[in-house]
Enzyme design. Structure first.
Site, mmCIF file in Angstrom:
data_model
loop_
_atom_site.group_PDB
_atom_site.id
_atom_site.type_symbol
_atom_site.label_atom_id
_atom_site.label_comp_id
_atom_site.label_asym_id
_atom_site.label_seq_id
_atom_site.Cartn_x
_atom_site.Cartn_y
_atom_site.Cartn_z
ATOM 1 C CG ASP A 1 -2.093 0.882 1.116
ATOM 2 O OD1 ASP A 1 -2.271 1.499 0.051
ATOM 3 O OD2 ASP A 1 -2.856 0.991 2.100
ATOM 4 C CG HIS B 1 0.582 2.207 -9.479
ATOM 5 N ND1 HIS B 1 0.292 1.836 -8.178
ATOM 6 C CD2 HIS B 1 -0.506 2.901 -9.910
ATOM 7 C CE1 HIS B 1 -0.912 2.280 -7.851
ATOM 8 N NE2 HIS B 1 -1.412 2.936 -8.879
ATOM 9 C CG LEU C 1 9.780 -16.639 -3.154
ATOM 10 C CD1 LEU C 1 9.691 -16.661 -1.614
ATOM 11 C CD2 LEU C 1 10.164 -15.234 -3.610
#
Ligand code: FPP
Length: 245
Positions: free
Chosen positions: A25, A42, A136
């Protein structure tokens, strides 16, 4: 110019959470603070994702789940939604080979129905390309909502004719997008917000929550390290009482 050397961040003696989930966020506020358009925030957020993936690999986190785009995010201005889709498509086109070489296995959490077929294709190809990697697991929650996920699971359970007597928490979990994966141990939300926002509401029932003040583009390796250290100071009780001394 010589590369800046990284500070040593040692986690010897600490328990590294197996599964870390992040509500990324603050991209918009990061940009506004600098007088930049939201899209710049972004883009910087996408750069930061690379840093955090690298840090997860370095620290030994096995599963990283990120909240990339919620079912509610479609309500943002069309220009912003288009800009976000461009970033997601670019990452899938240009970064997936590097991520794969790093051992990242991509999973998608959410619903792809109704999404641009070209984009769906990119997602499916990336999942296929990385499916055998095991350094991962990167779960990308895209067009995801926790309530929608639970409803989707219930519908499938009903379709499968599961008897109420056979329905256990484990069986229910196996109908979620995270089927087969352990629940998150640590949920981080950046930018100082203290909401869950419909993220992994079933899976994170016993997760430790960590609010970080930094906006997502500034939440780097050191911030992740601090979150893991803080996680080690928590006493995970899973509804039980502490051991008597
Ligand atoms: C929050 O910032 C971020 C998002 C809505 C998600 C988009 C995330 C990225 C682009 C990061 C990279 C992710 C991928 C999968 C490449 P916000 O717009 O809610 O910030 P604000 O609350 O300050 O307005």
């Amino acid at each position: 110019m010589a590369a800046r050397s990284q500070q040593t961040l040692d986690l010897t003696g600490y328990v590294v959470p197996t599964h870390v989930a992040i509500i990324m966020d603050g991209n918009g506020r990061w940009a506004r603070q600098r007088g930049l358009p939201r899209q710049a925030g972004h883009r910087q957020g996408a750069e930061n994702l690379r840093r955090i993936i690298n840090a997860c690999v370095e620290f030994g986190v096995k599963i990283l789940t990120i909240y990339a785009f919620s079912t509610e995010n479609w309500g943002r201005p069309e220009k912003e939604v288009r800009g976000l889709m461009r970033i997601f498509a670019r990452v899938l086109d240009q970064e997936i080979n590097d991520l794969s070489a790093q051992g990242v296995c991509l999973h998608h959490l959410g619903d792809l129905t109704g999404i641009d077929p070209k984009f769906q294709d990119k997602v499916r190809r990336a999942i296929e390309l990385t499916k055998d990697n095991n350094t991962l697991i990167l779960n990308v929650a895209f067009n995801y909502g926790g309530r929608a996920e639970i409803l989707h699971a219930i519908k499938q359970i009903l379709d499968d004719g599961v008897s109420p007597d056979d329905l256990t928490e484990d069986l229910f979990s196996s109908y979620l997008f995270t089927a087969g994966l352990p629940d998150p141990d640590l949920v981080i939300r950046t930018s100082g917000e203290l909401r869950i926002s419909n993220f992994l509401i079933w899976q994170a029932a016993y997760a430790e929550y960590y609010p970080a003040a930094a906006f997502w583009p500034d939440f780097g390796r050191e911030e992740l390290y601090k979150a893991i250290v803080a996680y080690n100071q928590r006493e995970r009780r899973f509804g039980l009482v502490p051991e008597e001394t």
